[in-house]
Design a protein around this motif. Structure first.
Motif, PDB file in Angstrom:
ATOM      1  N   LEU A  47      59.767  26.714  46.033  1.00  0.00           N
ATOM      2  CA  LEU A  47      60.925  26.620  45.149  1.00  0.00           C
ATOM      3  C   LEU A  47      60.597  27.184  43.772  1.00  0.00           C
ATOM      4  CD1 LEU A  47      62.136  23.018  46.042  1.00  0.00           C
ATOM      5  CD2 LEU A  47      63.087  25.193  46.832  1.00  0.00           C
ATOM      6  N   PRO A  48      61.631  27.574  43.018  1.00  0.00           N
ATOM      7  CA  PRO A  48      61.373  27.976  41.637  1.00  0.00           C
ATOM      8  C   PRO A  48      60.624  26.833  40.933  1.00  0.00           C
ATOM      9  CG  PRO A  48      63.648  28.434  42.234  1.00  0.00           C
ATOM     10  CD  PRO A  48      63.051  27.637  43.363  1.00  0.00           C
ATOM     11  N   GLY A  49      59.619  27.161  40.216  1.00  0.00           N
ATOM     12  CA  GLY A  49      58.778  26.143  39.596  1.00  0.00           C
ATOM     13  C   GLY A  49      57.493  25.923  40.359  1.00  0.00           C
ATOM     14  N   GLY A  50      57.430  26.456  41.612  1.00  0.00           N
ATOM     15  CA  GLY A  50      56.178  26.437  42.353  1.00  0.00           C
ATOM     16  C   GLY A  50      56.013  25.381  43.423  1.00  0.00           C
ATOM     17  N   THR A  51      56.939  24.464  43.588  1.00  0.00           N
ATOM     18  CA  THR A  51      56.803  23.411  44.580  1.00  0.00           C
ATOM     19  C   THR A  51      56.920  23.964  45.994  1.00  0.00           C
ATOM     20  OG1 THR A  51      57.816  21.832  43.057  1.00  0.00           O
ATOM     21  CG2 THR A  51      57.754  21.205  45.390  1.00  0.00           C
TER      22      THR A  51
END
Length: 169
Positions: A47-51
């Motif tokens: 996901l955006p943000g790296g998760t």
């Protein structure tokens, strides 16, 4: 990708109303409800943000979410998991569904943190009917045998108006 698969701003607004939050990391609409609204979205594996996000096929249709929750409450997941241990052909089909899921996610990008992990309990157990239904709807019949069973059991739910519509949104 056909035009009906494209994730538009209007689709994002519908999914936000369905989920009560803005969707993140959406690649495309993987399946649409009978009324044309997104029912399953395909998401990025990160996901955006790296998760890391292992749920490639995400069920958004409120009617089907409610139907899956009702089926889960009935004990269907335990019954399906039991059958996996007793039916070698079913288990092989479910393992193939797991591999299909992993291949689809890998085509979007590799995420080492979730390598080898699909979703919904695949390949050895059933822990989320929502994921199995989403996978079966997105891929079509014959890819996920237990997902196909869930979709068959959701026939009445599939015919219902979208709950977004019922809520007046």
């Amino acid at each position: 990708m056909s035009a009906s698969d494209t994730f538009t701003e209007a689709d994002a607004d519908v999914v936000e109303a369905q989920l009560q939050r803005r969707p993140r990391g959406v690649v495309r609409v993987a399946w649409r409800c009978h009324d044309g609204r997104p029912g399953v979205i395909m998401t990025e594996p990160r996901l955006p943000g790296g998760t890391p996000f292992p749920t490639t096929y995400y069920l958004t249709c409120p009617s089907l979410i409610a139907g899956c929750s009702t089926l889960e409450a009935s004990g269907l997941m335990a019954e399906m998991t039991r059958r996996l241990g007793e039916d070698a052909e079913l288990a092989a089909g479910y393992r193939a569904a797991h591999e299909s899921y992993l291949a689809d996610r890998a085509a979007l990008g590799e995420v080492p943190e979730i390598a080898g992990v699909s979703a919904g309990g695949m390949p050895d157990r059933v822990k989320c009917l929502h994921v199995l239904a989403a996978h079966a709807l997105a891929k079509g019949p014959g890819v996920n045998p237990l997902g196909d069973e869930v979709v068959e059991r959701l026939a009445d739910w599939l015919a219902r108006p979208c709950l977004v519509e019922q809520a007046g949104r």
